[in-house]
Design a protein around this motif. Structure first.
Motif, PDB file in Angstrom:
ATOM      1  N   TRP A 195       0.828  -1.204   0.000  1.00 34.21           N
ATOM      2  CA  TRP A 195       0.000   0.000   0.000  1.00 34.21           C
ATOM      3  C   TRP A 195       0.863   1.256   0.000  1.00 34.21           C
ATOM      4  CZ3 TRP A 195       1.776   2.199   4.337  1.00 34.21           C
ATOM      5  CH2 TRP A 195       1.946   1.460   5.506  1.00 34.21           C
TER       6      TRP A 195
ATOM      7  N   LYS B  45       0.386   5.434   1.354  1.00 36.24           N
ATOM      8  CA  LYS B  45      -0.478   6.270   2.180  1.00 36.24           C
ATOM      9  C   LYS B  45       0.027   7.705   2.256  1.00 36.24           C
ATOM     10  CE  LYS B  45      -2.304   2.756   5.339  1.00 36.24           C
ATOM     11  NZ  LYS B  45      -2.558   2.414   6.761  1.00 36.24           N
TER      12      LYS B  45
ATOM     13  N   GLU C  61      -0.372  10.681   5.087  1.00 39.37           N
ATOM     14  CA  GLU C  61      -0.772  10.746   6.488  1.00 39.37           C
ATOM     15  C   GLU C  61      -0.329  12.043   7.157  1.00 39.37           C
ATOM     16  OE1 GLU C  61      -0.883   6.188   7.971  1.00 39.37           O
ATOM     17  OE2 GLU C  61       1.133   7.031   7.761  1.00 39.37           O
TER      18      GLU C  61
ATOM     19  N   THR D  80      -4.882   8.945   8.476  1.00 37.07           N
ATOM     20  CA  THR D  80      -4.674   8.672   7.059  1.00 37.07           C
ATOM     21  C   THR D  80      -5.549   9.585   6.207  1.00 37.07           C
ATOM     22  OG1 THR D  80      -4.112   6.362   7.498  1.00 37.07           O
ATOM     23  CG2 THR D  80      -4.774   6.926   5.248  1.00 37.07           C
TER      24      THR D  80
ATOM     25  N   THR E 155      -5.267   6.479   0.755  1.00 37.68           N
ATOM     26  CA  THR E 155      -4.575   5.200   0.631  1.00 37.68           C
ATOM     27  C   THR E 155      -4.730   4.655  -0.779  1.00 37.68           C
ATOM     28  OG1 THR E 155      -5.025   4.647   2.957  1.00 37.68           O
ATOM     29  CG2 THR E 155      -4.375   2.842   1.513  1.00 37.68           C
TER      30      THR E 155
ATOM     31  N   LYS F  72      -4.247   1.049  -2.303  1.00 29.86           N
ATOM     32  CA  LYS F  72      -3.993  -0.339  -1.941  1.00 29.86           C
ATOM     33  C   LYS F  72      -3.503  -1.147  -3.143  1.00 29.86           C
ATOM     34  CE  LYS F  72      -7.418  -0.400   1.781  1.00 29.86           C
ATOM     35  NZ  LYS F  72      -8.629  -1.079   2.336  1.00 29.86           N
TER      36      LYS F  72
ATOM     37  N   VAL G 169      -1.312   8.957  -4.549  1.00 31.53           N
ATOM     38  CA  VAL G 169      -2.229   9.398  -3.504  1.00 31.53           C
ATOM     39  C   VAL G 169      -2.311  10.920  -3.512  1.00 31.53           C
ATOM     40  CG1 VAL G 169      -2.008   7.431  -1.943  1.00 31.53           C
ATOM     41  CG2 VAL G 169      -0.330   9.282  -1.824  1.00 31.53           C
TER      42      VAL G 169
END
Length: 253
Positions: free
Chosen positions: A141, A143, A145, A161, A164, A166, A197
């Protein structure tokens, strides 16, 4: 001689000063200036380390910034934290950052920005390992954050988060390229030229440091770091915000 209102003269001068603060930064680590960087190891870790950051030759041409310790935490292994290294010579608000990354391991690594300390910053973080999943989320994954600040950022869950992706991360033993675009409260990350992201958060508005973060990642190299300051050099993205800040400072002081 025509006289300009004092506020207008002051505002124009202030804009010029603010605009002159923009600093671009790039390094291929050939100068070996490790003293320009500062290390922050998390406390209460499962593997206390310490971390082992250095500049050395590796899989990327020439020297690179590297870390070889397996430092990881927290003790419950719920959150992917370990060690952070930041560049100490300049702070930034808005910027575009690009860097080449090569990892021998399959655990967590990423970039931090607007870094004040371990409890206040943003990070892009990515991981492959599916056998030891922080927070029960099996890799791979990617992310985006934000650390939760004093108090909350010192205990579970540590981070919130923002976005994300995945099923995607990086490939051990293969060079990858990250590009991070930070504009105000909006952040976009591209991996190897493709958007990964993106997210929005406004809790950390002030300028901060940039750097790298690792979790259980023994054998990683960062190189060809290029940071282009975009605040407020590009008037389409920075001038309005800067002018608003100047007016507000005049009103409140």
């Amino acid at each position: 001689m025509r006289k300009f209102p004092l506020l207008l003269v002051w505002a124009i001068s202030a804009i010029c000063v603010v605009q002159s603060k923009g600093v671009d930064f790039k390094t291929d680590f050939e100068d070996k200036k490790i003293n320009d960087w500062k290390v922050f190891d998390e406390k209460s870790l499962g593997d206390l380390g310490p971390s082992s950051w250095e500049i050395k030759k590796g899989k990327i041409k020439g020297n690179a910034l590297s870390q070889s310790s397996n430092i990881w935490g927290d003790k419950t292994d719920t959150v992917a934290i370990g060690t952070v290294i930041i560049y100490t010579k300049q702070k930034w608000i808005d910027f575009v950052l690009e860097v080449d990354v090569y990892a021998n391991d399959n655990d967590g690594m990423g970039v931090v920005w607007r870094f004040k300390d371990l409890t206040e910053h943003y990070r892009f973080f990515t991981m492959i390992d599916s056998g030891n999943p922080p927070n029960g989320e099996r890799g791979p994954w990617r992310k985006l954050e934000v650390r939760l600040g004093k108090g909350a950022g010192e205990k579970l869950p540590f981070y919130k988060t923002l976005d994300t992706e995945k099923g995607k991360s990086y490939t051990p033993g293969q060079l990858t390229h990250w590009k991070i675009d930070v504009v105000g409260d909006r952040f976009t990350v591209e991996v190897d030229g493709k958007k990964a992201v993106e997210g929005k958060d406004n809790r950390n508005k002030e300028a901060g440091y940039i750097g790298f973060t690792l979790y259980a990642q023994s054998g990683v190299f960062f190189d060809n770091l290029v940071l282009t300051d975009t605040f407020p050099v590009d008037p389409r993205r920075g001038f309005t915000t800067t002018w608003g800040d100047i007016k507000q400072q005049h009103i409140t002081k």
